[in-house]
Each structure stands twice: as structure tokens, then as C-alpha cells.
Motif scaffolding. Structure first.
Motif, PDB file in Angstrom:
ATOM      1  N   ALA A 184       0.783  -1.326   0.163  1.00  9.82           N
ATOM      2  CA  ALA A 184       0.073   0.183   0.117  1.00  9.82           C
ATOM      3  C   ALA A 184       0.842   1.221   0.004  1.00  9.82           C
ATOM      4  N   VAL A 185       1.889   1.126   0.879  1.00 10.08           N
ATOM      5  CA  VAL A 185       2.843   2.481   0.835  1.00 10.08           C
ATOM      6  C   VAL A 185       3.429   2.586  -0.340  1.00 10.08           C
ATOM      7  N   ARG A 186       4.009   1.523  -1.176  1.00  7.19           N
ATOM      8  CA  ARG A 186       4.763   1.669  -2.432  1.00  7.19           C
ATOM      9  C   ARG A 186       3.783   1.988  -3.562  1.00  7.19           C
ATOM     10  N   ARG A 187       2.717   1.475  -3.418  1.00 12.56           N
ATOM     11  CA  ARG A 187       1.829   1.788  -4.583  1.00 12.56           C
ATOM     12  C   ARG A 187       0.903   3.104  -4.316  1.00 12.56           C
ATOM     13  N   GLY A 188       1.148   3.835  -3.238  1.00  9.55           N
ATOM     14  CA  GLY A 188       0.224   4.855  -2.909  1.00  9.55           C
ATOM     15  C   GLY A 188      -1.449   4.707  -2.971  1.00  9.55           C
ATOM     16  N   ARG A 189      -1.714   3.440  -2.176  1.00 14.70           N
ATOM     17  CA  ARG A 189      -2.863   2.986  -2.055  1.00 14.70           C
ATOM     18  C   ARG A 189      -3.241   3.049  -0.568  1.00 14.70           C
ATOM     19  N   ALA A 190      -4.674   3.382  -0.260  1.00 15.09           N
ATOM     20  CA  ALA A 190      -5.164   3.204   0.800  1.00 15.09           C
ATOM     21  C   ALA A 190      -5.236   1.855   1.525  1.00 15.09           C
ATOM     22  N   LEU A 191      -5.182   1.707   2.731  1.00 12.39           N
ATOM     23  CA  LEU A 191      -5.188   0.200   3.229  1.00 12.39           C
ATOM     24  C   LEU A 191      -6.460  -0.113   4.115  1.00 12.39           C
ATOM     25  N   GLN A 192      -7.041  -1.221   3.392  1.00 15.34           N
ATOM     26  CA  GLN A 192      -8.365  -1.740   4.128  1.00 15.34           C
ATOM     27  C   GLN A 192      -8.146  -2.931   5.110  1.00 15.34           C
ATOM     28  N   ILE A 193      -8.482  -2.690   6.350  1.00 12.13           N
ATOM     29  CA  ILE A 193      -8.018  -3.578   7.319  1.00 12.13           C
ATOM     30  C   ILE A 193      -9.166  -4.216   7.845  1.00 12.13           C
ATOM     31  N   HIS A 194      -8.907  -5.656   7.687  1.00 14.44           N
ATOM     32  CA  HIS A 194      -9.987  -6.687   8.533  1.00 14.44           C
ATOM     33  C   HIS A 194      -9.295  -6.970   9.791  1.00 14.44           C
ATOM     34  N   ASP A 195     -10.203  -6.669  10.767  1.00 13.59           N
ATOM     35  CA  ASP A 195      -9.895  -6.912  12.156  1.00 13.59           C
ATOM     36  C   ASP A 195     -10.897  -7.625  13.005  1.00 13.59           C
ATOM     37  N   ARG A 196     -10.596  -8.983  13.329  1.00 15.24           N
ATOM     38  CA  ARG A 196     -11.719  -9.449  14.009  1.00 15.24           C
ATOM     39  C   ARG A 196     -11.033 -10.148  15.068  1.00 15.24           C
ATOM     40  N   ASP A 197     -11.455  -9.727  16.570  1.00  8.99           N
ATOM     41  CA  ASP A 197     -10.999 -10.227  17.768  1.00  8.99           C
ATOM     42  C   ASP A 197      -9.560 -10.027  17.657  1.00  8.99           C
ATOM     43  N   ALA A 198      -9.004  -8.980  17.213  1.00  9.42           N
ATOM     44  CA  ALA A 198      -7.344  -8.838  17.227  1.00  9.42           C
ATOM     45  C   ALA A 198      -7.109  -7.276  17.185  1.00  9.42           C
ATOM     46  N   HIS A 199      -7.844  -6.441  18.181  1.00  8.21           N
ATOM     47  CA  HIS A 199      -7.950  -5.153  17.961  1.00  8.21           C
ATOM     48  C   HIS A 199      -6.389  -4.642  18.500  1.00  8.21           C
ATOM     49  N   ALA A 200      -5.869  -4.972  19.627  1.00  7.56           N
ATOM     50  CA  ALA A 200      -4.617  -4.871  20.088  1.00  7.56           C
ATOM     51  C   ALA A 200      -3.462  -5.026  19.345  1.00  7.56           C
ATOM     52  N   ASP A 201      -3.715  -6.126  18.468  1.00  4.68           N
ATOM     53  CA  ASP A 201      -2.400  -6.399  17.762  1.00  4.68           C
ATOM     54  C   ASP A 201      -2.503  -5.735  16.581  1.00  4.68           C
ATOM     55  N   PHE A 230     -15.757  -1.780  11.023  1.00  3.31           N
ATOM     56  CA  PHE A 230     -15.219  -1.442  12.410  1.00  3.31           C
ATOM     57  C   PHE A 230     -15.996  -2.413  13.475  1.00  3.31           C
ATOM     58  N   SER A 231     -15.237  -2.963  14.127  1.00  6.30           N
ATOM     59  CA  SER A 231     -15.916  -3.895  15.390  1.00  6.30           C
ATOM     60  C   SER A 231     -15.607  -3.607  16.697  1.00  6.30           C
ATOM     61  N   GLY A 232     -14.837  -2.338  16.811  1.00  9.01           N
ATOM     62  CA  GLY A 232     -14.225  -2.023  18.180  1.00  9.01           C
ATOM     63  C   GLY A 232     -15.386  -1.236  19.028  1.00  9.01           C
ATOM     64  N   ASP A 233     -14.586  -0.903  20.143  1.00 13.16           N
ATOM     65  CA  ASP A 233     -15.368   0.110  20.987  1.00 13.16           C
ATOM     66  C   ASP A 233     -15.105   1.556  20.931  1.00 13.16           C
ATOM     67  N   ALA A 234     -15.455   2.238  22.056  1.00  9.19           N
ATOM     68  CA  ALA A 234     -15.168   3.590  21.894  1.00  9.19           C
ATOM     69  C   ALA A 234     -13.802   4.147  22.066  1.00  9.19           C
ATOM     70  N   GLU A 235     -13.142   3.081  22.831  1.00  7.10           N
ATOM     71  CA  GLU A 235     -11.819   3.446  22.943  1.00  7.10           C
ATOM     72  C   GLU A 235     -10.846   2.887  21.771  1.00  7.10           C
ATOM     73  N   LEU A 236     -11.314   2.317  20.834  1.00 11.80           N
ATOM     74  CA  LEU A 236     -10.578   1.940  19.502  1.00 11.80           C
ATOM     75  C   LEU A 236     -10.838   3.175  18.658  1.00 11.80           C
ATOM     76  N   ALA A 237     -11.970   3.487  18.804  1.00 10.50           N
ATOM     77  CA  ALA A 237     -12.506   4.859  17.847  1.00 10.50           C
ATOM     78  C   ALA A 237     -11.535   5.954  18.406  1.00 10.50           C
ATOM     79  N   ARG A 238     -11.339   6.275  19.809  1.00  9.25           N
ATOM     80  CA  ARG A 238     -10.631   7.341  20.028  1.00  9.25           C
ATOM     81  C   ARG A 238      -8.972   7.218  19.611  1.00  9.25           C
ATOM     82  N   ILE A 239      -8.586   5.815  19.447  1.00  7.33           N
ATOM     83  CA  ILE A 239      -7.193   5.458  19.064  1.00  7.33           C
ATOM     84  C   ILE A 239      -7.062   5.939  17.465  1.00  7.33           C
ATOM     85  N   CYS A 240      -8.245   5.521  16.611  1.00  8.31           N
ATOM     86  CA  CYS A 240      -8.595   5.969  15.354  1.00  8.31           C
ATOM     87  C   CYS A 240      -8.340   7.387  15.078  1.00  8.31           C
TER      88      CYS A 240
END
Length: 331
Positions: A195-212, A231-241
Motif C-alpha cells: 500500500a505504501v509503495r503503490r500509494g494506495r489506501a489500506l483496508q483492514i480486516h480486524d476480528r478479535d485482534a484489536h490490540a495486535d 469497524f468492530s471496536g469500541d469507543a476506546e478503539l475509536a479514540r485511537i483511530c
């Protein structure tokens, strides 16, 4: 993405979808769609039962009232089938257009579906593409010694001008056990590099793995735009985002009665970082949870979000549309 689904059956084609009608009137059997036979949906077996073992209703819901301002679906799987009938790419897009969903980001999960995404985006100006090896598929490719070749193909596909994101990639601790997680993490990092080299956005699949997920993102050089798909996180992950400027893409799950933590996250999220998606054919919004999903059902999720936030629907549509263009550019 929750897994492949397929459908059989066919009906006559050619009737436009209007609010209150059912998409049964516009679907076509495989091979007859305007997009061409190579752009017909594929997949494994239709899901006749839900995760609880109960029989599903396989009819597509009626079309909702159109949105007052057009909002794209930033994550869908047009190549997965569901329901009683097969829907061509062109007809699925026509149905979405009729209710104010002008375009979609078609998302790849393996080499085959990523190639499909690029073909679909090249064939129809209403489609943009995202390409990747899904985190649950990465260990399978690695087990047969094919991951390096697969990643090389994703890198090649990501160079196409209609590809605007690398994804869905990330970590999934629900379907992949401990033994597959090192491969998932390595694949995730390799996708970030693409994504970095190609200048593309990054779409993340996150299931039961928020911290990692957050740990990996904080340790890597990232592309300018990072999206937490479904998005499957809580308010705390939203604040991190919010802190890092990462986008939060909400699916039909935010409408579910038991999704209190998701609505709390929506309340916390910076409005300029919020997106909307279907993840179709999965995660159908209320009041049709469990039935086949498609991009034309985005208005249900958009209106539910606006109501919860106390926002004017048109104002909220304009915000979501602007955010989507900021991430993926124009169609």
C-alpha cells in the motif's frame, strides 16, 4: 468478509428497481449480465442456514427510499452470491444507483477475487477495486508454498489505476488459531508495504485482534489513508483511530439491537473519519438481518447512523460522501 456464498436459480431480467420493489425483478442468470460472463458472481455454497442453524430467508429485501445525496459503498463483494437468484455486476450496480449509491469499492480476498475486482473496475466506471490476500487465506497459501507468488500478484494488481486500496488485509483471531497467526502478521506487514509503495489506501480486516492490529500499525510506516473495514471496536478503539487519523467504516452491524458498543464508537468517532459499507452479501442491516445483503441496502445503515447521531440525513450523506472521496478519490 465472512465467507463465500453462492446461489442458484434465475428469473427474467430488465425491470428497474424502485423503492418498495424487490430485486427479484432485475436479476439475471449467470452469463447473461451486461458485465460479461467473466464478471458473473462465483463462490462456494449458498448459506441456507445462519450461524445458529436456523433457516434463512433467502429473498432480497425491498429497495429502500433513495438517499437525498449519493453515498458510495466502500466495501462490497459483488463476486459472492447469496439468496435465491444470481445477480450480475451491472444489475447490482443499477439497483444501488436507483437508491442513491453511485458506486462501490469491490474488494478482493485472494488472487482470484482480486483479479475479479480489477476486471470489474476496468469494465464499469461505477466500480473501484481493492486487492489483497485475506488474513484467513494467508496461512492456506503459505501451507502450500504459494504465499510469495500470491503477494507478488497482489503487488502487480495494485499498480492498476482503478485499484484504490490494498485490502482486505489484517488479522483474524476468530477463524485462524495460534498456529496461523505468525503468517497472518507477516502477510499483514507485506500488504502494508504494498500500500505504501503503490500509494494506495489500506483496508483492514480486524476480528478479535484489536490490540495486535494497533500494535502492527504503530510499528510500521503507513500509507496516507488507513481504513478499519467493518469497524468492530469500541469507543476506546475509536479514540485511537481519531488520534491517528484512521478511518472507521461502519457496516450494517451498527444497526443491530445488540451493537451498543458500536454505536458508542460511532458517537466518539470524528465525523470526518467515518465511512459506510455493506460488506455484502454479509451483515445485512436491520430490519432485514440475516437476509441477503447488497449495496442497494446502504440507505438503511446511513439513516440509522444519522438518527443515532441526531444528524440531518442529507447533511450526513454529504459528510460520508466527502470522506469516501478523500480516501479513494473519484470514480
Amino acid at each position: 468478509m465472512g465467507g463465500n456464498q453462492t446461489a442458484g436459480g434465475s428469473v427474467a431480467a430488465g425491470v428497474a428497481v424502485v423503492p418498495g420493489s424487490t430485486p427479484h425483478a432485475y436479476v439475471r442468470p449467470p452469463g447473461s449480465g451486461a458485465g460479461g460472463e467473466d464478471l458473473e458472481p462465483g463462490g462456494a455454497a449458498r448459506r441456507d442456514r445462519d450461524d445458529s442453524g436456523r433457516r434463512r430467508r433467502l429473498e432480497y429485501p425491498a429497495a429502500p427510499e433513495p438517499l437525498p445525496y449519493p453515498v458510495p459503498d466502500n466495501h462490497t463483494h459483488l463476486d459472492f452470491r447469496d439468496g435465491l437468484v444470481a445477480v450480475s455486476v451491472a444489475d447490482a450496480l443499477d439497483a444501488a444507483n436507483a437508491v442513491g449509491v453511485p458506486g462501490v469499492v469491490q474488494v478482493g480476498c485472494d488472487v482470484e477475487s482480486s483479479r475479479f475486482a480489477v476486471k470489474a473496475a476496468a469494465a464499469d466506471p461505477r466500480v473501484l477495486a481493492a486487492v489483497a490476500i485475506h488474513p484467513n487465506d494467508a496461512p492456506r497459501y503459505a501451507a502450500r508454498g504459494a504465499l510469495e507468488d500470491a503477494l507478488a500478484e497482489i503487488d502487480r494488481l495494485a499498480a492498476h489505476p482503478r485499484v484504490r486500496a490494498v485490502g482486505e488485509t489484517g488479522l483474524d483471531y476468530f477463524r485462524t488459531g495460534e498456529e496461523g497467526r505468525p503468517v497472518q502478521r507477516e502477510s499483514f506487514r507485506r500488504h502494508i508495504d504494498i500500500a505504501v509503495r503503490r500509494g494506495r489506501a489500506l483496508q483492514i480486516h480486524d476480528r478479535d485482534a484489536h490490540a495486535d492490529i494497533v500494535e502492527v500499525l504503530r510499528s510500521e510506516r503507513l500509507p496516507e489513508k488507513v481504513v478499519f473495514h467493518c469497524f468492530s471496536g469500541d469507543a476506546e478503539l475509536a479514540r485511537i483511530c481519531n488520534e491517528h487519523g484512521w478511518y472507521l467504516s461502519f457496516s450494517g452491524t451498527v444497526t443491530f439491537k445488540n451493537a451498543t458498543s458500536l454505536r458508542e464508537a460511532l458517537e466518539v468517532a470524528d465525523p470526518e473519519l467515518v465511512l459506510v459499507e455493506t460488506d455484502a452479501p454479509f451483515l445485512t442491516p436491520e430490519p432485514f438481518r440475516g437476509r441477503p445483503n447488497a449495496s442497494y441496502l446502504i440507505p438503511h445503515t446511513v439513516r440509522s447512523m444519522a438518527a443515532h447521531l441526531g444528524r440531518d440525513v442529507e447533511e450526513w450523506c454529504r459528510q460520508l460522501a466527502a470522506n469516501t472521496e478523500a480516501v479513494y478519490g473519484t470514480f
